[in-house]
Design a protein around this motif. Structure first.
Motif, PDB file in Angstrom:
ATOM      1  N   ARG A  36       0.828  -1.209   0.000  1.00 27.83           N
ATOM      2  CA  ARG A  36       0.000   0.000   0.000  1.00 27.83           C
ATOM      3  C   ARG A  36       0.861   1.258   0.000  1.00 27.83           C
ATOM      4  O   ARG A  36       0.582   2.208  -0.715  1.00 27.83           O
ATOM      5  CB  ARG A  36      -0.936   0.009   1.203  1.00 27.83           C
ATOM      6  N   GLU A  37       1.922   1.287   0.823  1.00 30.82           N
ATOM      7  CA  GLU A  37       2.775   2.473   0.914  1.00 30.82           C
ATOM      8  C   GLU A  37       3.516   2.743  -0.394  1.00 30.82           C
ATOM      9  O   GLU A  37       3.682   3.885  -0.799  1.00 30.82           O
ATOM     10  CB  GLU A  37       3.802   2.304   2.039  1.00 30.82           C
ATOM     11  N   ILE A  38       3.980   1.678  -1.036  1.00 29.44           N
ATOM     12  CA  ILE A  38       4.818   1.847  -2.228  1.00 29.44           C
ATOM     13  C   ILE A  38       4.000   2.083  -3.484  1.00 29.44           C
ATOM     14  O   ILE A  38       4.291   2.978  -4.270  1.00 29.44           O
ATOM     15  CB  ILE A  38       5.724   0.613  -2.410  1.00 29.44           C
ATOM     16  N   ALA A  44       0.838   7.993  -1.656  1.00 25.30           N
ATOM     17  CA  ALA A  44       2.166   8.563  -1.890  1.00 25.30           C
ATOM     18  C   ALA A  44       2.088  10.062  -2.088  1.00 25.30           C
ATOM     19  O   ALA A  44       2.979  10.798  -1.666  1.00 25.30           O
ATOM     20  CB  ALA A  44       2.804   7.888  -3.097  1.00 25.30           C
ATOM     21  N   ALA A  45       1.036  10.526  -2.712  1.00 24.18           N
ATOM     22  CA  ALA A  45       0.921  11.959  -2.973  1.00 24.18           C
ATOM     23  C   ALA A  45       0.517  12.741  -1.729  1.00 24.18           C
ATOM     24  O   ALA A  45       1.016  13.816  -1.479  1.00 24.18           O
ATOM     25  CB  ALA A  45      -0.094  12.188  -4.089  1.00 24.18           C
ATOM     26  N   CYS A  49       6.427  11.730   3.427  1.00 29.68           N
ATOM     27  CA  CYS A  49       7.382  12.703   3.965  1.00 29.68           C
ATOM     28  C   CYS A  49       8.210  13.254   2.808  1.00 29.68           C
ATOM     29  O   CYS A  49       8.617  12.520   1.914  1.00 29.68           O
ATOM     30  CB  CYS A  49       8.277  12.018   4.986  1.00 29.68           C
ATOM     31  N   SER A  50       8.487  14.543   2.820  1.00 29.63           N
ATOM     32  CA  SER A  50       9.229  15.148   1.716  1.00 29.63           C
ATOM     33  C   SER A  50      10.715  14.835   1.772  1.00 29.63           C
ATOM     34  O   SER A  50      11.402  14.923   0.770  1.00 29.63           O
ATOM     35  CB  SER A  50       9.034  16.661   1.721  1.00 29.63           C
ATOM     36  N   SER A  51      11.226  14.420   2.924  1.00 36.13           N
ATOM     37  CA  SER A  51      12.653  14.131   3.054  1.00 36.13           C
ATOM     38  C   SER A  51      12.993  12.679   2.758  1.00 36.13           C
ATOM     39  O   SER A  51      13.941  12.392   2.051  1.00 36.13           O
ATOM     40  CB  SER A  51      13.141  14.483   4.455  1.00 36.13           C
ATOM     41  N   ARG A  54       8.760   8.311   3.473  1.00 33.78           N
ATOM     42  CA  ARG A  54       7.989   7.392   4.303  1.00 33.78           C
ATOM     43  C   ARG A  54       6.595   7.975   4.491  1.00 33.78           C
ATOM     44  O   ARG A  54       6.357   9.134   4.219  1.00 33.78           O
ATOM     45  CB  ARG A  54       8.640   7.241   5.676  1.00 33.78           C
ATOM     46  N   ALA A  55       5.711   7.159   5.033  1.00 38.05           N
ATOM     47  CA  ALA A  55       4.367   7.641   5.312  1.00 38.05           C
ATOM     48  C   ALA A  55       4.429   8.634   6.472  1.00 38.05           C
ATOM     49  O   ALA A  55       5.128   8.416   7.451  1.00 38.05           O
ATOM     50  CB  ALA A  55       3.453   6.478   5.669  1.00 38.05           C
ATOM     51  N   VAL A  56       3.713   9.735   6.349  1.00 36.97           N
ATOM     52  CA  VAL A  56       3.681  10.754   7.389  1.00 36.97           C
ATOM     53  C   VAL A  56       2.842  10.232   8.538  1.00 36.97           C
ATOM     54  O   VAL A  56       1.711   9.804   8.355  1.00 36.97           O
ATOM     55  CB  VAL A  56       3.097  12.076   6.844  1.00 36.97           C
TER      56      VAL A  56
END
Length: 110
Positions: A36-38, A44-45, A49-51, A54-56
């Motif tokens: 789901r995360e990938i 993903a949008a 996390c912008s850095s 990963r999921a926020v």
């Protein structure tokens, strides 16, 4: 000039390059969650996390550029207490302890 022969002959273990990509990780222990995360474009949008991508896990955002951050990437400025991302924060390692400064506090320190 010919190439030099291997001095270890057959005694050396075989070395293979192994690359573990996102697809291989999605088939492992936490397959459903990682898949789901990938591969979920909506998550993903909106929740990445912008850095580190990963999921926020919270509502943290950089005070300078307003990008979403996960708990591992949040850096707090020691001058004003603002939240900064890895791109906007300046880490001063000149003292015994590291000192994190946001972009606006770093201008006054210099």
């Amino acid at each position: 000039m010919p190439k030099r022969g291997c001095p270890f002959a057959d005694a050396a273990p075989l070395q293979l390059k192994v690359r573990v990509g996102r697809r291989e990780l999605s088939r492992g222990v936490c397959a459903e969650r990682l898949t789901r995360e990938i591969f979920d474009p909506a998550m993903a949008a909106s929740g990445a996390c912008s850095s580190c991508v990963r999921a926020v896990d919270g509502k943290a955002a950089c005070g300078q550029c307003e990008r979403a951050l996960c708990g591992r990437c949040v850096r707090t400025c020691c001058g004003c207490g603002a939240v900064a991302c890895a791109l906007c924060a300046l880490v001063d390692c000149s003292d015994l302890h590291e000192k994190v400064l946001c972009a606006s506090c770093a201008m006054f320190e210099a």
